[in-house]
Design a protein around this motif. Structure first.
Motif, PDB file in Angstrom:
ATOM      1  N   LEU A 419      46.886   8.971 -64.429  1.00  0.00           N
ATOM      2  CA  LEU A 419      48.352   8.866 -64.511  1.00  0.00           C
ATOM      3  C   LEU A 419      49.026   9.728 -63.440  1.00  0.00           C
ATOM      4  O   LEU A 419      50.032   9.340 -62.853  1.00  0.00           O
ATOM      5  CB  LEU A 419      48.824   9.289 -65.911  1.00  0.00           C
ATOM      6  N   GLN A 420      48.447  10.900 -63.198  1.00  0.00           N
ATOM      7  CA  GLN A 420      48.990  11.790 -62.157  1.00  0.00           C
ATOM      8  C   GLN A 420      48.894  11.112 -60.784  1.00  0.00           C
ATOM      9  O   GLN A 420      49.817  11.182 -59.967  1.00  0.00           O
ATOM     10  CB  GLN A 420      48.196  13.097 -62.171  1.00  0.00           C
ATOM     11  N   LEU A 422      48.836   7.828 -60.236  1.00  0.00           N
ATOM     12  CA  LEU A 422      49.817   6.728 -60.177  1.00  0.00           C
ATOM     13  C   LEU A 422      51.239   7.260 -59.999  1.00  0.00           C
ATOM     14  O   LEU A 422      52.080   6.611 -59.371  1.00  0.00           O
ATOM     15  CB  LEU A 422      49.741   5.874 -61.449  1.00  0.00           C
ATOM     16  N   ALA A 423      51.509   8.464 -60.556  1.00  0.00           N
ATOM     17  CA  ALA A 423      52.853   9.055 -60.447  1.00  0.00           C
ATOM     18  C   ALA A 423      53.197   9.356 -58.991  1.00  0.00           C
ATOM     19  O   ALA A 423      54.362   9.317 -58.585  1.00  0.00           O
ATOM     20  CB  ALA A 423      52.935  10.326 -61.285  1.00  0.00           C
ATOM     21  N   ASN A 426      55.338   6.948 -56.962  1.00  0.00           N
ATOM     22  CA  ASN A 426      56.808   7.039 -57.064  1.00  0.00           C
ATOM     23  C   ASN A 426      57.457   5.657 -56.917  1.00  0.00           C
ATOM     24  O   ASN A 426      58.357   5.453 -56.102  1.00  0.00           O
ATOM     25  CB  ASN A 426      57.331   8.007 -55.993  1.00  0.00           C
ATOM     26  N   ASN A 427      56.958   4.705 -57.732  1.00  0.00           N
ATOM     27  CA  ASN A 427      57.443   3.331 -57.640  1.00  0.00           C
ATOM     28  C   ASN A 427      57.792   2.834 -59.036  1.00  0.00           C
ATOM     29  O   ASN A 427      56.997   2.973 -59.980  1.00  0.00           O
ATOM     30  CB  ASN A 427      56.342   2.462 -57.011  1.00  0.00           C
ATOM     31  N   ALA A 428      58.975   2.217 -59.185  1.00  0.00           N
ATOM     32  CA  ALA A 428      59.459   1.780 -60.504  1.00  0.00           C
ATOM     33  C   ALA A 428      58.565   0.696 -61.107  1.00  0.00           C
ATOM     34  O   ALA A 428      58.304   0.687 -62.317  1.00  0.00           O
ATOM     35  CB  ALA A 428      60.894   1.266 -60.387  1.00  0.00           C
ATOM     36  N   HIS A 431      55.389   2.203 -62.351  1.00  0.00           N
ATOM     37  CA  HIS A 431      55.668   2.985 -63.558  1.00  0.00           C
ATOM     38  C   HIS A 431      55.803   2.081 -64.786  1.00  0.00           C
ATOM     39  O   HIS A 431      55.167   2.323 -65.818  1.00  0.00           O
ATOM     40  CB  HIS A 431      56.955   3.806 -63.366  1.00  0.00           C
ATOM     41  N   SER A 432      56.625   1.032 -64.680  1.00  0.00           N
ATOM     42  CA  SER A 432      56.905   0.200 -65.866  1.00  0.00           C
ATOM     43  C   SER A 432      55.734  -0.701 -66.245  1.00  0.00           C
ATOM     44  O   SER A 432      55.480  -0.929 -67.427  1.00  0.00           O
ATOM     45  CB  SER A 432      58.159  -0.646 -65.636  1.00  0.00           C
ATOM     46  N   SER A 435      51.839   2.631 -65.381  1.00  0.00           N
ATOM     47  CA  SER A 435      51.824   4.028 -65.854  1.00  0.00           C
ATOM     48  C   SER A 435      52.325   4.178 -67.282  1.00  0.00           C
ATOM     49  O   SER A 435      51.686   4.847 -68.108  1.00  0.00           O
ATOM     50  CB  SER A 435      52.678   4.913 -64.935  1.00  0.00           C
ATOM     51  N   GLU A 436      53.468   3.559 -67.577  1.00  0.00           N
ATOM     52  CA  GLU A 436      54.080   3.738 -68.907  1.00  0.00           C
ATOM     53  C   GLU A 436      53.174   3.234 -70.035  1.00  0.00           C
ATOM     54  O   GLU A 436      52.907   3.971 -70.992  1.00  0.00           O
ATOM     55  CB  GLU A 436      55.446   3.040 -68.948  1.00  0.00           C
ATOM     56  N   SER A 439      50.200   5.544 -70.417  1.00  0.00           N
ATOM     57  CA  SER A 439      50.621   6.823 -71.008  1.00  0.00           C
ATOM     58  C   SER A 439      50.787   6.707 -72.523  1.00  0.00           C
ATOM     59  O   SER A 439      50.352   7.579 -73.282  1.00  0.00           O
ATOM     60  CB  SER A 439      51.933   7.274 -70.363  1.00  0.00           C
TER      61      SER A 439
END
Length: 658
Positions: A419-420, A422-423, A426-428, A431-432, A435-436, A439
């Protein structure tokens, strides 16, 4: 090569041979695409025409075939080791798409009291999991799709209504659809390409529609199995589905709550597939299956000819592993088994939704432009992820062991660093869509991780043993103390023997243990003379590694140690059963995690394939008002990776309604 060699002939006398031949000839007729195998405990045998099939598949030669019996009733046979048996099963089911029947002796294998114990077909491998263990699990088809088709013809309009059902038992997934089709069954061929079944069930009939169906399945390389029409009866189906389907928390526990059950013809096909797969015989299937409608229109329509002409997949049985032979081979840079399965699915089901297409393209572009992120994911994180789907299924079926639980634990432990990683993108969209959900599942699986850390002996894992911590259970703790005391007693015996023989304990004379010989001492061959004529010591053997010997006291310690260790293992089995039972409650989360990680794996694979292409790939531009498709300098990617081949790229323009 040694594992491929045939082993000894059948150890049967002439009377036993004749009895077996009589039994074999009394078996009901079968098609050549069904192979009968006889389990003879340490090895297997195949007879008659099947012996020739097996010899060609395993040895590529029929020279190993022997004969049994006397003229004129001689019978060809072939003997297979366990390794050869596994090779044969995989080739028959996954490459040839044949069926397999395994007979097991009721009494002695020398008598002819055999019974059909296991059956397997390309779309139904569940019974053979018991025979092969994870032998089939390494295959990309360890979750084969079974299809059933029922065709109803309207005598007045001459229209044909097709009811199609698919079951992927490994994914606990049922999907159905009903539609009218043309004479060539074009829509059915599209669905067959998208779902990629290994086997198709049809009612026994010989009308023109089923002849067309046979041609569709032949083009797609799908095995057809004919069943009695009564197998397509929906009697009792409602009750069966109510037991098998998974309901939401406040949903009424009634199969009729699902709109799919109103498709009558599709339900008749589903009934046949459920019976054929024996889903109700395994209670771990209850409350697990999801049912959905096959959405053929969501994907580009492809037929078997298009897949073949575009070289999308390698041919069945192609073991050359040459990437340039197919698009799948070229793009398969996946690190996980679940990723490989999803890649095959995506290639069969090209998207039509512009937003979903652009979402995938955006992530691939990001990974192509960020070499550090791409390499971290591909070379570090994904390569350490096991087949979570297969492990979750083992948990659900209560077939998992502590090693399986530890592999899942290792994968979960890796999620925070993934997850770190993928963070940093820095892409929406990342993330959606990635990553989300990872998580959220990481939070849900936190208690699983804690349970494994609490119950497993991590020091033993470092030694390659998967054991429960003795402190987890009072009885285990007592047994563990007894084992430690016996180890200490054995070490005291070592010191006594060392003093008696005038040797350094642990240097010249050593204490060892193995399950066969128990506790024993070992000295080098040159020290052996000190033992000669000494009645206190019994020599076990003298080999290149040294002389192994023991005392009567050490024998007593070994006996007590073996009994205590056996008690420890029995008691541990109870605890392991409890742990696996609790862990099974997390299987749903693991299935979801497997799906998201496989998606990440395929997108990373696309970016790796793009970055290493000999000629750059470009990102296509899709707009909402898409009335034409313009392709510039198009070439087949498999062509450009072949050496010594020159080609001329082409421009292609498609305009709507033209």
């Amino acid at each position: 090569m040694s594992s491929l060699q045939p082993i000894h002939a059948l150890s049967l006398d002439s009377v036993q041979q004749q009895a077996f031949i009589k039994y074999f000839n009394s078996l009901p007729e079968k098609p050549l695409t069904t192979v009968r195998i006889f389990d003879r405990n340490d090895y297997y045998s195949v007879h008659g025409v099947d012996a020739h099939t097996a010899a060609r598949e395993v040895f590529s030669s029929i020279s190993n075939i022997k004969k049994m019996g006397i003229e004129p009733n001689k019978l060809d046979y072939l003997v297979l080791s366990k390794g050869n048996f596994e090779i044969l099963i995989k080739k028959l089911l996954l490459v040839r798409r044949y069926r397999v029947e395994i007979y097991v002796a009721e009494g002695s294998v020398k008598n002819s009291d055999w019974s059909l114990k296991y059956k397997g077909s390309p779309g139904c491998l569940s019974q053979l999991e018991e025979v092969l263990g994870e032998g089939l699990g390494a295959s990309e088809e360890n979750s084969p799709c079974l299809m059933a088709v029922n065709i109803k013809t309207d005598a007045v309009s001459k229209g044909r209504l097709l009811g199609v059902a698919c079951i992927v038992a490994g994914d606990y997934q049922m999907s159905v659809v009903e539609f009218t089709d043309d004479d060539l069954l074009t829509e059915l061929e599209t669905i067959t390409v998208q779902m990629a079944p290994s086997e198709c069930l049809v009612p026994q009939t010989e009308n023109d529609d089923y002849k067309a169906l046979k041609q569709v399945m032949a083009r797609a390389g799908v095995t057809i199995t004919k069943l009695k029409k009564g197998e397509f009866s929906t009697e009792g189906l409602h009750q069966d589905l109510t037991r098998l389907l998974k309901f939401k928390e406040n949903q009424q526990q009634d199969a009729n709550a699902f709109p799919e059950t109103r498709k009558e013809n599709a339900m008749s096909s589903l009934a046949a597939a459920i019976k054929y797969n024996s889903l109700l015989n395994d209670s771990t299937n209850f409350g697990r299956f999801r049912i959905s409608t096959i959405q053929a229109d969501c994907f580009l329509h492809l037929d078997a000819a298009a897949l073949s002409a575009l070289n999308v997949f390698p041919e069945l049985g192609d073991s050359s592993h040459t990437p340039s032979r197919s698009l799948y081979g070229l793009l398969d840079r996946c690190r996980t088994q679940q990723g490989k399965r999803l890649l095959a699915q995506w290639l069969r089901q090209p998207l039509r939704d512009i937003y979903l297409i652009n979402e995938r393209l955006e992530i691939v572009e990001l990974l192509v432009n960020s070499s550090q992120l791409r390499l971290q994911l591909h070379e570090d994180h994904l390569r350490r992820i096991p087949d979570l789907q297969a492990l979750a299924r083992r948990l659900t079926r209560k077939k998992a062991n502590l090693h399986d639980c530890y592999r899942i634990y290792q994968a979960i432990k890796r999620l925070p660093s993934l997850l770190q990683c993928l963070a940093e993108a820095n892409n929406a969209t990342v993330h959606s869509s990635l990553s989300e959900p990872i998580s959220e599942l990481n939070d849900d699986l936190d208690k699983f991780q804690q349970m494994i850390e609490t119950t497993m002996d991590m020091d033993a894992v470092d030694r390659g043993d998967y054991l429960v911590k003795p402190s987890f259970d009072d009885l285990l703790q007592n047994l563990s103390k007894q084992l430690e005391q016996l180890q200490s007693s054995a070490e005291r015996e070592l010191n006594k023997a060392a003093k008696d023989l005038g040797m350094d304990a642990g240097k010249i004379i050593k204490l060892e243990y193995n399950p066969q010989a128990g506790y024993h001492f070992r000295v080098t061959l040159k020290e052996e003379q000190a033992l000669r004529g000494n009645k206190k010591y019994t020599i076990i053997d003298a080999v290149k590694g040294g002389v192994r010997f023991k005392t009567s006291k050490l024998e007593d310690i070994t006996e007590e140690y073996t009994q205590t260790k056996s008690s420890y293992e029995k008691e541990q089995d109870k605890v392991v059963t409890e742990i696996v039972g609790i862990a099974a409650g997390y299987s749903e989360c693991l299935f979801c995690l497997s799906h998201i990680l496989s998606r990440l794996d395929v997108l990373v694979a696309f970016s790796v394939a793009t970055s290493s292409a000999p000629y750059p790939y470009c990102k296509p531009v899709f707009t909402e008002s898409l009335n034409e498709l313009v392709l510039k300098d198009v070439r087949h990617p498999c062509l450009e990776v072949q050496e010594g081949i020159s080609y001329i790229p082409n421009d292609v323009t498609f305009k709507r309604d033209k």
